[in-house]
Enzyme design. Structure first.
Site, PDB file in Angstrom:
ATOM      1  N   GLU A 181       0.793  -1.218   0.000  1.00 62.68           N
ATOM      2  CA  GLU A 181       0.000   0.000   0.000  1.00 62.68           C
ATOM      3  C   GLU A 181       0.838   1.287   0.000  1.00 62.68           C
ATOM      4  O   GLU A 181       0.826   2.075   0.959  1.00 62.68           O
ATOM      5  CB  GLU A 181      -0.957   0.007   1.200  1.00 62.68           C
ATOM      6  CG  GLU A 181      -1.935  -1.142   1.192  1.00 62.68           C
ATOM      7  CD  GLU A 181      -2.958  -1.102   2.308  1.00 62.68           C
ATOM      8  OE1 GLU A 181      -3.911  -1.888   2.272  1.00 62.68           O
ATOM      9  OE2 GLU A 181      -2.806  -0.265   3.242  1.00 62.68           O
ATOM     10  N   GLU A 365      -5.539  -8.406   0.678  1.00 64.20           N
ATOM     11  CA  GLU A 365      -6.219  -8.047   1.928  1.00 64.20           C
ATOM     12  C   GLU A 365      -7.675  -7.748   1.637  1.00 64.20           C
ATOM     13  O   GLU A 365      -7.988  -7.008   0.709  1.00 64.20           O
ATOM     14  CB  GLU A 365      -5.619  -6.808   2.597  1.00 64.20           C
ATOM     15  CG  GLU A 365      -4.271  -6.987   3.241  1.00 64.20           C
ATOM     16  CD  GLU A 365      -3.781  -5.714   3.935  1.00 64.20           C
ATOM     17  OE1 GLU A 365      -4.641  -4.900   4.379  1.00 64.20           O
ATOM     18  OE2 GLU A 365      -2.558  -5.535   4.024  1.00 64.20           O
TER      19      GLU A 365
END
Length: 463
Positions: A181, A365
């Site tokens: 991320e 995720e």
């Protein structure tokens, strides 16, 4: 387009017989991250990270929580890996703590390296696929003291770190992700200050992002040279933006939201250029890009990790951007995030149309926080059960629409340190009592385990 009602049935984990979830080659796993679970921040030569510094500063983290102990995974890793066996998953995604494996001069810290060797060795003994993320936000503090991701040199120090770990773990890792991320690292860390190191400047955010992506691109050939049999990729969090009205201004605002959340990362990786619309949002914030940088950043990927959690409804701010307009009456998680599985499906299908070079995808995720409590030895997390089922159905819909998706990882295996929200928000399928460190299997984990046991039995049954 609504999800198929037959998928969202009363049985939480019995998808239709034609679902990709029944395929034995479709990986179903669980994920964690080093700073969120390990603890032991001062043991065996580990150095300070930016999150140690940030969380120790009053006011930065809810309730003054820190990762000093977390889930004590550093000492309990063997029993935690046994939880994976109980869950019947195919794979485990973890991250390595950069401050645990190298000193300030770049020399190996053997005690830290040996911890990951033991952990990954046990995963291989269990027959689990290992997905290893090199950077899940815990930058060594000494590098931040030199400028952190605002300093181009940090990208080259990351390549040194990738070189060390890929040599040490060569042949043991199934898939390497360079970064987790980068949007959060760049924007939350340097753009609005919500995350470590707590700086707030749009110009900082775009420059930090460039150096993060440069670090990724510089590390990929190193990983290929040292561990050729493994997959190499990166993990991006993506956001679905929808317009508050059909007005041209609001539709444009939703587009700009997705440019900032998605194209800012994916365009450099897959088109070797930053989206021009990004600098409509942030005029005058173009990063310093040197000759050859975009070719380096656009190194071919073996996979793209996608993290998805929620949808954001936006309208025009009347200038050159957008502002969030929370929708009333929608289902939300403990984080306040709207549960919107269609957003995941729509994004995946959209990426498949937008990027000709889109590599195979893993959902690295997906999960939700709820205020879970142990009652009579059990945790009934019914909202999470529904969440997981609906998002797995969205993934299946995207696969049927032609998107090459190879696997799905639940976030998270354990309740853990949820960054600026401390320990209040629980994402795990195993409950953690932070006072006693007792793990309790939640109902969601029980149902996942039951489904995977059935899938694995059918997959190995004679024809």
């Amino acid at each position: 387009m609504a999800l198929d009602a037959s998928i969202v049935s009363s049985d939480p984990f019995s998808p239709p017989s034609d679902s990709a979830l029944w395929r034995r080659d479709f990986l179903l796993g669980a994920a964690t991250a080093s700073y969120q679970i390990e603890g032991a921040v001062n043991e065996d030569g580990r150095l300070l990270s930016i999150w140690d510094t940030f969380s120790a500063t009053p006011g930065n983290v809810l309730a003054g929580d820190t990762g000093e102990v977390a889930c004590d995974h550093y000492h309990r890793w063997e029993s935690d890996l046994d939880l994976l066996s109980t869950l019947n998953v195919d794979a485990y995604r973890l991250s390595i703590a950069w401050p645990r494996v190298m000193d300030e001069a770049g020399r190996p810290n053997q005690k830290g390296i040996d911890f990951y060797k033991r952990l990954i060795g046990r995963l291989k003994e269990k027959g689990l696929k290992t997905f290893v993320t090199l950077y899940h936000w815990d930058l060594p503090q000494y590098l931040e003291d030199r400028g952190g991701w605002l300093n181009r040199d940090t990208a080259y120090r990351f390549a040194d770190y990738a070189d060390l770990m890929s040599r040490e773990l060569s042949g043991q890792v199934d898939a390497w992700a360079t970064l987790n991320e980068p949007w959060c690292s760049a924007y939350l860390g340097y753009g609005n200050g919500h995350h470590a190191p707590g700086l707030a400047n749009d110009r900082y955010a775009t420059q930090a992002m460039h150096h993060l992506l440069l670090a990724h691109g510089t590390a990929v050939p190193v990983l290929r040279a040292n561990d050729p049999a493994s997959l190499k990729g990166i993990v991006a969090n993506v956001g679905r933006g929808t317009p508050d009205s059909n007005s041209e201004a609001d539709v444009r605002a939703a587009h700009l939201f997705e440019v900032q959340h998605n194209a800012w990362i994916l365009d450099p990786l897959l088109k070797k250029a930053y989206p021009k619309d990004l600098f409509e949002l942030w005029p005058g914030t173009e990063p310093l890009v040197l000759d050859g940088d975009m070719e380096t950043i656009g190194a071919p990927l073996d996979f793209l990790g996608i993290n998805y959690y929620f949808r954001t409804n936006v309208k025009s701010d009347g200038a050159h951007g957008f502002t969030e307009v929370p929708l009333p009456g929608v289902e939300r998680t403990q984080m306040g995030w709207e549960i919107h599985p269609d957003g995941l499906r729509d994004l995946l299908i959209g990426f498949n149309k937008t990027y000709a070079s889109l590599p195979p995808i893993y959902i690295t995720e997906n999960g939700m926080a709820s205020d879970d409590k142990v009652v009579d030895g059990r945790v009934d997390d019914s909202q999470r059960i529904s969440f997981l089922k609906r998002h797995l159905a969205a993934v299946d819909s995207a696969i049927k629409a032609g998107v090459d998706i190879r696997g799905y990882f639940i976030w998270s295996l354990l309740d853990n340190f949820e960054w600026a929200f401390g320990y209040e928000r629980r994402f795990g399928v195993f409950h953690v009592d932070y006072k006693t460190q007792k793990r309790t299997m939640k109902r969601s984990a029980e149902l996942v385990a039951k489904f995977l046991e059935e899938r694995n039995t059918k997959a190995t049954a004679p024809a």
